[in-house]
Write an enzyme that holds these catalytic residues in place. Sequence first.
Site, PDB file in Angstrom:
ATOM      1  N   ASP A  18     119.093  27.488  23.217  1.00 23.00           N
ATOM      2  CA  ASP A  18     119.985  27.934  24.398  1.00 23.00           C
ATOM      3  C   ASP A  18     121.396  27.719  24.059  1.00 23.00           C
ATOM      4  O   ASP A  18     122.041  26.742  24.162  1.00 23.00           O
ATOM      5  CB  ASP A  18     119.685  26.733  25.460  1.00 23.00           C
ATOM      6  CG  ASP A  18     119.927  26.950  26.906  1.00 23.00           C
ATOM      7  OD1 ASP A  18     120.789  27.808  26.866  1.00 23.00           O
ATOM      8  OD2 ASP A  18     119.794  26.287  27.872  1.00 23.00           O
TER       9      ASP A  18
ATOM     10  N   ASP B 230     127.273  25.099  24.663  1.00 20.93           N
ATOM     11  CA  ASP B 230     126.114  25.798  24.183  1.00 20.93           C
ATOM     12  C   ASP B 230     126.410  26.340  22.823  1.00 20.93           C
ATOM     13  O   ASP B 230     125.945  27.670  22.778  1.00 20.93           O
ATOM     14  CB  ASP B 230     125.867  26.806  25.320  1.00 20.93           C
ATOM     15  CG  ASP B 230     125.162  26.132  26.552  1.00 20.93           C
ATOM     16  OD1 ASP B 230     124.504  24.884  26.314  1.00 20.93           O
ATOM     17  OD2 ASP B 230     125.126  26.827  27.463  1.00 20.93           O
TER      18      ASP B 230
ATOM     19  N   ASP C  25     115.953  22.219  24.046  1.00 15.07           N
ATOM     20  CA  ASP C  25     116.907  23.102  23.774  1.00 15.07           C
ATOM     21  C   ASP C  25     117.773  22.704  22.875  1.00 15.07           C
ATOM     22  O   ASP C  25     118.715  21.795  22.900  1.00 15.07           O
ATOM     23  CB  ASP C  25     117.723  23.384  25.166  1.00 15.07           C
ATOM     24  CG  ASP C  25     116.797  24.246  26.257  1.00 15.07           C
ATOM     25  OD1 ASP C  25     115.736  24.551  25.877  1.00 15.07           O
ATOM     26  OD2 ASP C  25     117.360  24.734  27.201  1.00 15.07           O
TER      27      ASP C  25
ATOM     28  N   GLU D 143     114.740  19.481  33.027  1.00 16.88           N
ATOM     29  CA  GLU D 143     115.761  19.480  32.096  1.00 16.88           C
ATOM     30  C   GLU D 143     117.038  18.682  32.601  1.00 16.88           C
ATOM     31  O   GLU D 143     117.627  19.122  33.597  1.00 16.88           O
ATOM     32  CB  GLU D 143     116.036  20.998  31.851  1.00 16.88           C
ATOM     33  CG  GLU D 143     117.327  21.054  30.632  1.00 16.88           C
ATOM     34  CD  GLU D 143     117.622  22.436  30.382  1.00 16.88           C
ATOM     35  OE1 GLU D 143     116.722  23.327  30.345  1.00 16.88           O
ATOM     36  OE2 GLU D 143     119.015  22.680  29.952  1.00 16.88           O
TER      37      GLU D 143
ATOM     38  N   ASP E 140     118.132  36.874  35.070  1.00 22.52           N
ATOM     39  CA  ASP E 140     118.449  37.591  33.797  1.00 22.52           C
ATOM     40  C   ASP E 140     117.576  38.596  33.107  1.00 22.52           C
ATOM     41  O   ASP E 140     118.160  39.483  32.471  1.00 22.52           O
ATOM     42  CB  ASP E 140     118.884  36.178  32.774  1.00 22.52           C
ATOM     43  CG  ASP E 140     118.112  35.143  32.462  1.00 22.52           C
ATOM     44  OD1 ASP E 140     118.308  34.107  32.629  1.00 22.52           O
ATOM     45  OD2 ASP E 140     116.721  35.472  32.003  1.00 22.52           O
TER      46      ASP E 140
ATOM     47  N   ASP F  66     129.948  21.975  28.421  1.00 21.65           N
ATOM     48  CA  ASP F  66     128.755  22.425  27.881  1.00 21.65           C
ATOM     49  C   ASP F  66     129.210  23.671  27.327  1.00 21.65           C
ATOM     50  O   ASP F  66     129.057  25.006  27.639  1.00 21.65           O
ATOM     51  CB  ASP F  66     127.983  22.745  29.364  1.00 21.65           C
ATOM     52  CG  ASP F  66     126.377  22.803  28.911  1.00 21.65           C
ATOM     53  OD1 ASP F  66     125.991  22.699  27.620  1.00 21.65           O
ATOM     54  OD2 ASP F  66     125.644  23.487  29.711  1.00 21.65           O
TER      55      ASP F  66
ATOM     56  N   HIS G 170     123.769  18.578  26.551  1.00 18.67           N
ATOM     57  CA  HIS G 170     123.389  18.020  27.974  1.00 18.67           C
ATOM     58  C   HIS G 170     123.370  16.436  27.467  1.00 18.67           C
ATOM     59  O   HIS G 170     123.962  15.632  28.293  1.00 18.67           O
ATOM     60  CB  HIS G 170     122.107  18.237  28.752  1.00 18.67           C
ATOM     61  CG  HIS G 170     122.313  19.803  29.065  1.00 18.67           C
ATOM     62  ND1 HIS G 170     121.276  20.362  29.843  1.00 18.67           N
ATOM     63  CD2 HIS G 170     122.885  20.777  28.968  1.00 18.67           C
ATOM     64  CE1 HIS G 170     121.446  21.418  30.438  1.00 18.67           C
ATOM     65  NE2 HIS G 170     122.680  21.707  29.395  1.00 18.67           N
TER      66      HIS G 170
ATOM     67  N   GLU H   6     117.932  18.825  26.427  1.00 21.28           N
ATOM     68  CA  GLU H   6     119.041  19.660  25.495  1.00 21.28           C
ATOM     69  C   GLU H   6     120.158  18.929  24.827  1.00 21.28           C
ATOM     70  O   GLU H   6     120.743  18.409  25.367  1.00 21.28           O
ATOM     71  CB  GLU H   6     119.698  20.871  26.628  1.00 21.28           C
ATOM     72  CG  GLU H   6     120.896  21.553  26.036  1.00 21.28           C
ATOM     73  CD  GLU H   6     121.343  22.770  26.986  1.00 21.28           C
ATOM     74  OE1 GLU H   6     120.941  23.316  27.519  1.00 21.28           O
ATOM     75  OE2 GLU H   6     122.697  22.799  26.940  1.00 21.28           O
TER      76      GLU H   6
ATOM     77  N   HIS I 210     114.890  33.326  32.821  1.00 19.85           N
ATOM     78  CA  HIS I 210     115.319  33.129  34.386  1.00 19.85           C
ATOM     79  C   HIS I 210     114.970  34.469  34.921  1.00 19.85           C
ATOM     80  O   HIS I 210     115.186  35.451  34.404  1.00 19.85           O
ATOM     81  CB  HIS I 210     116.700  32.616  34.730  1.00 19.85           C
ATOM     82  CG  HIS I 210     117.178  31.368  34.091  1.00 19.85           C
ATOM     83  ND1 HIS I 210     117.687  31.513  32.728  1.00 19.85           N
ATOM     84  CD2 HIS I 210     117.488  30.245  34.546  1.00 19.85           C
ATOM     85  CE1 HIS I 210     118.385  30.206  32.489  1.00 19.85           C
ATOM     86  NE2 HIS I 210     118.254  29.603  33.582  1.00 19.85           N
TER      87      HIS I 210
END
Length: 439
Positions: A339, A309, A296, A232, A104, A307, A271, A268, A101
Amino acid sequence: MREYFPNVAKVKFEGRDSKNLFAFKYYNPDEVVGDKTMKEHLRYTLSYWHTLTGGGSDPFGSATMLRPWDDAETSIEMAKQRLEASFELMDKLDIEYFAFHDRDIAPEGKTLAESNAILDEIIDYCEELMKKYDKKLLWGTANLFSNPRFVHGASTSCNADIFAFSAAQIKKAMEITKRLGGKNYVFWGGREGYETLLNTDMKLEQDNLARLLKMSVDYAKEIGFEGQFLIEPKPKEPTKHQYDFDVATVMGFLKNYGLDKDFKVNIEANHATLAQHTFQHEVHLARINGILGSLDVNQGDPMLGWDTDQFPTNIYDAVLVMYEVLKNGGIQPGGLNFDAKVRRASFEPEDLFLAYIAGMDTFAKGLQIAQKLLDGEELETFVKERYSSYTEGIGAQIVEGSVGFKELEAYALGNTEIVNKSGRQEMLEGLVNQYIYNS
Ligand code: XLS
Ligand code: CA
Ligand code: CA
């Protein structure tokens, strides 16, 4: 250049019997599986946000991660050190791609102009390191959710000034993605959703989201950005109801606004499960509709409803998803982006390597098994046979569209003995297990 992870050397493939924690047991980049090498199939990608900027904070406590760049004196210096560390990681792990991103990879300034200038400086350095290490950008994106200005959303904010700011931020993110040769550009909904309909004009918000996407398509054409646009899906978090709920919802939205030719989906795993679907369900649905763009790869925790991750270690899911990817003829120009973040208690720098190795080995093994499953043809043959009534007689006529209610009624009236066959789910689950056990 400083070495950020001096305790870890280049991670190599050592095979299934290796006891070396810092070696691949299954990921062998040059090994050919079906028609491509593992590296070409998998297109592994480092997620910049989780790997380089994630500190491990949660609602109950602050950051825990020990990171080699913690001592940097300014935020720009830290951003540069993170860049260097990210390329060292990719190099040592043999990861070809990364994704980021705007916010980041570079710190945000006080104004948009200042943020853009900082971004330019960091991207200059990023470009240099990409050449030096021969690494590629899978996708870029804009963070339109962290800054408090996005409290009501970005393109779906009730405040038109925020719509304008979001457009400007995407414009810049798309420009730098193009500059770095990004293969895709991702639109994850961020705060594009709502908390309560009592204060929400859903129609205007959805129309505005579509307007922003249309402007993105137009601008990509204008600047000659040829990367694939990806939406996404995610059903919730941070908002109660995200507009891009799941693949089916995104498909309806894109069709509704005439955007379906310009977007595919980045799916993802975590998700998918938040939307009460399996990862395979989402990938399958995208595949059969020709919109499977990128993945992802992470996993959630079935005991927790959010989430999480986590790095993917579930071999069953990896097999079934790679089966879909193979049936899709591959995932290019997409890839498999981790991710995923290490757990808060896995705070040592070496844990980053161990986590990536676990994920990369899982999908490498998943790919091998999926290829065998495909070559074995049992699943495909079973499904084909299960629907064989549509290849002849009345079934073929239904498919061709040569019969309507009257003809079907006449047929049904004369057909007094209908025979169904078993779906054999348990047998098929056992078969998949056999492939996993025996490989
Ligand atoms: C958050 C999303 C996000 C996107 C990119 O849940 O996964 O990280 O992948 O904005
Ligand atoms: Ca994601
Ligand atoms: Ca996620």
